[in-house]
Design a protein around this motif. Structure first.
Motif, short mmCIF file in Angstrom:
data_model
loop_
_atom_site.label_atom_id
_atom_site.label_comp_id
_atom_site.label_asym_id
_atom_site.label_seq_id
_atom_site.Cartn_x
_atom_site.Cartn_y
_atom_site.Cartn_z
N TRP A 37 0.84 -1.21 0.00
CA TRP A 37 0.00 0.00 0.00
C TRP A 37 0.87 1.26 0.00
O TRP A 37 0.70 2.16 -0.82
N ASN A 38 1.80 1.33 0.96
CA ASN A 38 2.66 2.52 1.09
C ASN A 38 3.48 2.76 -0.18
O ASN A 38 3.64 3.90 -0.63
N TYR A 39 4.00 1.69 -0.74
CA TYR A 39 4.83 1.81 -1.93
C TYR A 39 4.05 2.41 -3.09
O TYR A 39 4.47 3.40 -3.71
N PHE A 40 2.90 1.82 -3.38
CA PHE A 40 2.13 2.30 -4.54
C PHE A 40 1.41 3.61 -4.26
O PHE A 40 1.10 4.36 -5.19
N LYS A 41 1.20 3.93 -2.98
CA LYS A 41 0.67 5.26 -2.65
C LYS A 41 1.71 6.33 -2.99
O LYS A 41 1.38 7.40 -3.52
N ALA A 42 2.96 6.00 -2.72
CA ALA A 42 4.04 6.93 -3.07
C ALA A 42 4.17 7.06 -4.58
O ALA A 42 4.44 8.16 -5.09
N VAL A 43 3.97 5.95 -5.29
CA VAL A 43 3.98 5.99 -6.76
C VAL A 43 2.85 6.88 -7.26
O VAL A 43 3.03 7.73 -8.14
N GLU A 44 1.65 6.68 -6.69
CA GLU A 44 0.48 7.47 -7.08
C GLU A 44 0.71 8.96 -6.82
O GLU A 44 0.35 9.82 -7.64
N PHE A 67 11.38 -3.11 -8.92
CA PHE A 67 12.13 -2.03 -8.30
C PHE A 67 11.90 -1.99 -6.79
O PHE A 67 12.78 -1.57 -6.02
N LEU A 68 10.73 -2.47 -6.34
CA LEU A 68 10.44 -2.51 -4.91
C LEU A 68 11.52 -3.27 -4.14
O LEU A 68 11.94 -2.85 -3.05
N LYS A 69 11.97 -4.39 -4.70
CA LYS A 69 12.99 -5.18 -4.01
C LYS A 69 14.27 -4.37 -3.79
O LYS A 69 14.88 -4.45 -2.72
N ASP A 70 14.65 -3.59 -4.78
CA ASP A 70 15.87 -2.77 -4.64
C ASP A 70 15.72 -1.74 -3.53
O ASP A 70 16.66 -1.49 -2.77
N ILE A 71 14.54 -1.14 -3.44
CA ILE A 71 14.30 -0.15 -2.39
C ILE A 71 14.31 -0.81 -1.01
O ILE A 71 14.90 -0.29 -0.05
N VAL A 72 13.67 -1.98 -0.91
CA VAL A 72 13.63 -2.70 0.37
C VAL A 72 15.03 -3.08 0.82
O VAL A 72 15.39 -2.93 1.99
N ILE A 73 15.85 -3.55 -0.09
CA ILE A 73 17.23 -3.90 0.24
C ILE A 73 18.00 -2.66 0.67
O ILE A 73 18.79 -2.68 1.62
N HIS A 74 17.74 -1.54 -0.02
CA HIS A 74 18.44 -0.29 0.26
C HIS A 74 18.07 0.26 1.65
O HIS A 74 18.94 0.74 2.40
N ILE A 75 16.78 0.16 2.00
CA ILE A 75 16.32 0.76 3.28
C ILE A 75 16.35 -0.25 4.42
O ILE A 75 16.70 0.10 5.55
N GLY A 76 15.99 -1.52 4.14
CA GLY A 76 15.97 -2.52 5.21
C GLY A 76 14.91 -3.57 4.95
O GLY A 76 13.74 -3.23 4.76
N THR A 77 15.31 -4.86 4.95
CA THR A 77 14.41 -5.93 4.53
C THR A 77 13.30 -6.25 5.54
O THR A 77 12.29 -6.82 5.16
N HIS A 78 13.48 -5.95 6.80
CA HIS A 78 12.43 -6.26 7.78
C HIS A 78 11.76 -5.00 8.32
O HIS A 78 11.13 -5.02 9.37
N LYS A 79 11.91 -3.93 7.58
CA LYS A 79 11.37 -2.64 8.02
C LYS A 79 10.07 -2.36 7.28
O LYS A 79 9.98 -2.58 6.07
N LEU A 80 9.04 -1.90 7.98
CA LEU A 80 7.80 -1.46 7.34
C LEU A 80 8.03 -0.04 6.85
O LEU A 80 7.93 0.93 7.60
N ILE A 81 8.38 0.08 5.58
CA ILE A 81 8.79 1.37 5.00
C ILE A 81 7.57 2.27 4.83
O ILE A 81 6.52 1.84 4.33
N SER A 82 7.71 3.51 5.23
CA SER A 82 6.60 4.47 5.18
C SER A 82 6.44 5.09 3.79
O SER A 82 7.34 5.01 2.96
#
Length: 386
Positions: free
Chosen positions: A294-301, A327-342
């Motif tokens: 949800w957060n990822y595609f909300k940011a895309v929107e 591309f989501l996987k690259d962002i998750v790896i960049h920020i943190g794999t077990h983090k709920l990214i805002s």
């Protein structure tokens, strides 16, 4: 040593084509007698004349592998019939004379069919992938192989069916088959009582489609088809499969493990990164998976509000969604794999990407794998993520 024939329960059926027999046979017994005659061209070395033989398509190794895995699961079943053609007699010769050997006979009093146990007397008209999928499963499963050998299959046997009718039946059956819509398959997981990667993916897609203010609200073709004049753009199956690819290497086997009450394996190293949603799935933290998407595609929107949801652009078509999920996987790896990214954290990445809404067109990103790859590469390179 006398070779025992195969004797099993069958019924005789009368139809316009002629009489045939429907019954059951152990898989090990079927292996002793069956063969698939693959369509091929054979050239006479002396005359150069080409002759065409066989009716079956070549085996699809991927399909054989899928069946070999499926048949070991707790709820494996092949209720549809495998079609076989057997000549009533075989002509065999020795040094002195030719003789007719009976291959098949039917006892109408007992409803028993007796089949001679001889290699390659039963021609597979339809069902070769099931047969060879089972064969591969036996080869791959060691101690479990005896259970597979005892697997009973429904078979239909045609006696003395000529090649023309065999070919006609094969082509008619396979031309008439309608492929099941993938989105319908995922939707039916809603009826399942057992937790599985497929059911979780379906529930997340359903939530994204129905929840107010979701970036995908009313934009998912939930059964694979869009209503007239609707704004539904991406299919349920496409989105569900993109989520699944970050949860499981083999969703069917994971589902089978859970049905058997077994614990799923957690991954380490590269696989832990590749399947970064898996631990949340194992820990039943499905809400985190849904919230991350949800957060990822909300940011895309928010970034591309003009192109998002507009059928004139490719952003919410399969080309755009597949590239974005990659591309989501690259962002998750960049920020943190077990983090709920805002949403804010995702937006901080997208701010660096200088692609305008009007650039999301087919002229720049062609439909299919090439366009998906081009868009993914643009997103990654312009974001500065290594």
């Amino acid at each position: 040593m006398e070779i025992k024939p195969i004797i099993s329960d069958f019924i005789k059926v009368k139809q316009p084509l002629g009489d045939f027999y429907i019954g059951k046979i152990r898989f090990e017994d079927l292996l002793d007698i069956a063969f698939a005659d693959v369509r091929r061209i054979e050239k006479d070395e002396q005359t150069g004349y080409e002759s065409y033989f066989g009716i079956q398509r070549k085996l699809a190794s991927k399909r054989v592998k899928e069946i070999s895995e499926y048949v070991t699961t707790l709820d494996a079943a092949f209720p549809s019939s495998i079609l076989l053609a057997i000549d009533e007699y075989s002509i065999e010769s020795d040094d002195f004379e030719e003789t007719e050997q009976p291959n098949v006979s039917f006892d109408k009093q007992l409803n028993k069919l007796t089949i001679r146990r001889k290699e390659n007397i039963a021609h597979i008209i339809d069902g070769q992938h099931r047969v060879f999928g089972l064969k591969k499963a036996i080869e791959d499963n060691g101690l479990f192989s005896q259970t597979l050998k005892d697997f009973e299959l429904v078979v239909t046997i045609f006696v003395n069916m000529d090649d023309e009718n065999q070919a006609l039946m094969f082509s008619t059956i396979n031309k008439a088959h309608t492929k099941v819509n993938k989105s319908l398959v995922y939707d039916l997981f809603d009826l399942a009582s057992t937790r599985s990667p497929q059911r979780v993916a379906h529930n997340i897609v359903k939530l994204l489609n129905e929840k107010e203010d979701s970036p995908f609200q009313d934009r998912v073709k939930m059964l694979g088809f869009a209503e007239d004049n609707s704004k539904e753009i991406i299919t349920q199956a496409t989105l569900a499969e993109l989520i699944l690819k970050y949860i499981s290497k083999n969703p069917m086997l994971d589902r089978d493990f859970l049905k058997r009450g077994k614990k799923l394996q957690r991954f380490n190293g590269k696989n832990a990164t590749r399947y970064f949603l898996r631990d949340w799935f194992i820990d039943k933290e499905d809400a985190k998976i849904a919230k991350l998407i949800w957060n990822y595609f909300k940011a895309v929107e928010n970034k591309w509000s003009i192109a998002w949801g507009d059928s004139e652009y490719i952003l919410t078509k399969s080309t755009g969604i597949i590239a974005l999920m990659r591309f989501l996987k690259d962002i998750v790896i960049h920020i943190g794999t077990h983090k709920l990214i805002s949403i804010d954290e995702f937006e901080s990445i997208f701010k660096k990407i200088n692609i305008s809404d009007v650039e999301f067109i087919n002229d720049n990103f062609k439909a299919g794998g090439v366009g998906q790859s081009d868009l993914y590469k643009d997103l990654k390179s312009k974001s500065g993520i290594v």
